[in-house]
Structures are given as structure tokens and as C-alpha cells.
Motif scaffolding. Structure first.
Motif, short mmCIF file in Angstrom:
data_model
loop_
_atom_site.label_atom_id
_atom_site.label_comp_id
_atom_site.label_asym_id
_atom_site.label_seq_id
_atom_site.Cartn_x
_atom_site.Cartn_y
_atom_site.Cartn_z
N ASN A 124 0.70 -1.16 0.23
CA ASN A 124 -0.02 -0.06 -0.15
C ASN A 124 0.87 1.27 0.13
O ASN A 124 0.24 2.46 -0.32
CB ASN A 124 -0.84 0.05 1.21
N TYR A 125 1.93 1.25 0.50
CA TYR A 125 3.09 2.46 0.59
C TYR A 125 4.17 2.16 -0.25
O TYR A 125 5.14 3.05 -0.20
CB TYR A 125 3.42 2.47 2.08
N SER A 126 4.16 1.16 -1.33
CA SER A 126 5.53 1.29 -2.11
C SER A 126 5.82 2.20 -2.77
O SER A 126 7.23 2.42 -3.03
CB SER A 126 5.35 -0.18 -2.82
N PHE A 127 5.05 3.08 -3.10
CA PHE A 127 5.55 4.43 -3.95
C PHE A 127 5.59 5.64 -3.15
O PHE A 127 5.94 6.63 -3.34
CB PHE A 127 4.39 4.67 -4.93
N VAL A 128 5.25 5.37 -1.62
CA VAL A 128 5.39 6.70 -0.90
C VAL A 128 6.70 6.78 -0.55
O VAL A 128 7.43 5.78 -0.08
CB VAL A 128 4.43 6.39 0.36
N SER A 129 7.35 8.17 -0.46
CA SER A 129 8.36 8.58 -0.21
C SER A 129 8.67 9.79 0.50
O SER A 129 7.55 10.64 0.05
CB SER A 129 9.50 8.38 -1.37
N SER A 130 9.31 10.23 1.45
CA SER A 130 9.44 11.55 1.84
C SER A 130 9.71 12.46 0.64
O SER A 130 9.31 13.48 1.01
CB SER A 130 10.44 11.63 2.90
N THR A 131 10.44 12.03 -0.27
CA THR A 131 10.69 13.02 -1.15
C THR A 131 9.61 13.47 -2.05
O THR A 131 9.31 14.60 -2.45
CB THR A 131 11.87 12.37 -2.00
N MET A 132 8.73 12.48 -2.19
CA MET A 132 7.28 12.71 -2.92
C MET A 132 6.55 13.50 -2.17
O MET A 132 5.83 14.47 -2.66
CB MET A 132 6.78 11.51 -3.24
N ILE A 133 6.47 13.49 -0.79
CA ILE A 133 5.53 14.26 0.05
C ILE A 133 6.03 15.59 0.16
O ILE A 133 5.16 16.55 0.03
CB ILE A 133 5.77 13.56 1.62
N ARG A 134 7.44 15.97 0.17
CA ARG A 134 8.03 17.24 0.11
C ARG A 134 7.86 17.99 -1.19
O ARG A 134 7.28 19.15 -1.14
CB ARG A 134 9.36 17.25 0.38
N GLU A 135 7.72 17.19 -2.33
CA GLU A 135 7.66 17.61 -3.51
C GLU A 135 6.17 18.35 -3.78
O GLU A 135 5.89 19.37 -4.11
CB GLU A 135 8.01 16.69 -4.59
N PHE A 136 5.34 17.43 -3.40
CA PHE A 136 3.80 17.74 -3.52
C PHE A 136 3.58 19.01 -2.47
O PHE A 136 2.86 20.04 -2.76
CB PHE A 136 2.72 16.57 -3.01
N ALA A 137 4.14 18.89 -1.25
CA ALA A 137 3.78 20.23 -0.24
C ALA A 137 4.30 21.36 -0.83
O ALA A 137 3.88 22.44 -0.48
CB ALA A 137 4.53 19.59 1.00
N ASN A 138 5.55 21.26 -1.45
CA ASN A 138 6.10 22.57 -2.10
C ASN A 138 5.06 23.10 -2.91
O ASN A 138 5.32 24.45 -3.15
CB ASN A 138 7.40 22.13 -2.84
N TYR A 139 4.36 22.32 -3.52
CA TYR A 139 3.23 23.10 -4.44
C TYR A 139 2.06 23.13 -3.72
O TYR A 139 0.93 23.16 -4.24
CB TYR A 139 3.19 22.36 -5.72
#
Ligand code: PNS
Length: 162
Positions: A124-139
Motif C-alpha cells: 500500500n505504501y510502496s510508492f510513498v517516499s518523503s521526497t514525494m511528500i515534500r515535492e507535493f507540499a512545495n506546491y
């Protein structure tokens, strides 16, 4: 007594990390989640104190988990804590190359005492990364489904103040 260290940048901690901490806490007597510096990642979103604080909040229900920070080599922290196991999650095959190198490097640097145990990330979380979370949050998009509530709140505050 088995003491395992779960090291990482945790910038920020995700639900994938929490899932792994919970599973590790059922395998080992004690799990130390340790925020370390990844020299390959130059601009952290959250300070060390903020990351430690979020980790403390999301792990407070686990009786055998503690949270620490260390400025230095993982092998030195492990020696200090008398831990001989490192836990790392594997999301996909491409993680394996770098993780294998790190595991072998840490074992060599610890005179063969430090073993790394890999746990497969929950699909369920295999594509989840802190990098992805930060990238979305930046926008200004907060991925609420992939971070604990406290992290979503802190992300919102952080991007508002930018
Ligand atoms: O969450 P990350 O960024 O994948 O975690 C990587 C981390 C922090 C575990 C790794 O960079 C690390 O162990 N840093 C501490 C310094 C160290 O011991 N380096 C040698 C092993 S590469």
C-alpha cells in the motif's frame, strides 16, 4: 536482548515508515528510530528537532520504540547503543542496489558485527517516499493519506510560512 536501529532522514516520517516501525517492534526487543544526516540530500524541509518531535508523536503508542538523533556515522551510533541490527525497508528493486552497498559497507566498518535486516514495504505504501511528500507540499498539496495527521498539520504550517 535484540536492539535494532531503524535509521533514516525521516523528512518527514510517512505512513510507510510508521508501518515498518510497528512491524519491527514486533520482531525485535527494542527498536531505536534514529534520525541521521543523509549527505546526498542537501536541503531538508524540517529541522532535526522537528523530525524527532514528529517521530516521537507517531511512535508514542509503541512501548519498545525510542527516537534519537545522531550526528555522525551509523556504525558509531550502533556501537554507542550496543545494537547490532539495522532495519531498512525495501520499496522496490531499485532500492536494493544502494541498500545492499550500505549494508555491506556498514558491516565492513563495524568489523562484521552490524547486520542489516531488510523488510519489504507494505504494498500500500510502496510508492510513498518523503521526497514525494515534500515535492507535493512545495506546491501546497498535502498528501494526507500517506502521512500521519500530525505530519500533515506540520506540513501545512511549514508551506504556509514559506
Ligand atoms: O532515509 P534515508 O535518507 O534513505 O536514510 C539514509 C541514512 C540516513 C540511513 C544514511 O545516509 C546514513 O546512514 N547516514 C549516516 C552517515 C553514515 O553512516 N553513512 C555511511 C552509510 S552510507
Amino acid at each position: 536482548m535484540s536492539i535494532a536501529i531503524y535509521p533514516g532522514s525521516f523528512d518527514p516520517v510517512t505512513t510507510g515508515h510508521v508501518n515498518l516501525i510497528e512491524r519491527a517492534s514486533k520482531i525485535f526487543d527494542h527498536v531505536i528510530v534514529c534520525v541521521l544526516i543523509n549527505s546526498g540530500k542537501k536541503t531538508p524541509l524540517f529541522s532535526i528537532d522537528e523530525r524527532v518531535n514528529m517521530l516521537e508523536c507517531v511512535t508514542e503508542g509503541f512501548h519498545n520504540v525510542s527516537v534519537r538523533y545522531y550526528d555522525g556515522l551509523l556504525v558509531d551510533f550502533a556501537k554507542q547503543e550496543e545494537a547490532n541490527i539495522i532495519v531498512r525497508g525495501l520499496r522496490e528493486m531499485s532500492d536494493f542496489d544502494v541498500e545492499l552497498q550500505m549494508a555491506q559497507g556498514n558491516k565492513a566498518a563495524s568489523d562484521g558485527t552490524l547486520e542489516t535486516v531488510f523488510l519489504p514495504t507494505d504494498p500500500n505504501y510502496s510508492f510513498v517516499s518523503s521526497t514525494m511528500i515534500r515535492e507535493f507540499a512545495n506546491y501546497h498539496h498535502i498528501c494526507r493519506e500517506f502521512v500521519p495527521d500530525i505530519v500533515a498539520e506540520r506540513l501545512e504550517e511549514k508551506v504556509k510560512s514559506k
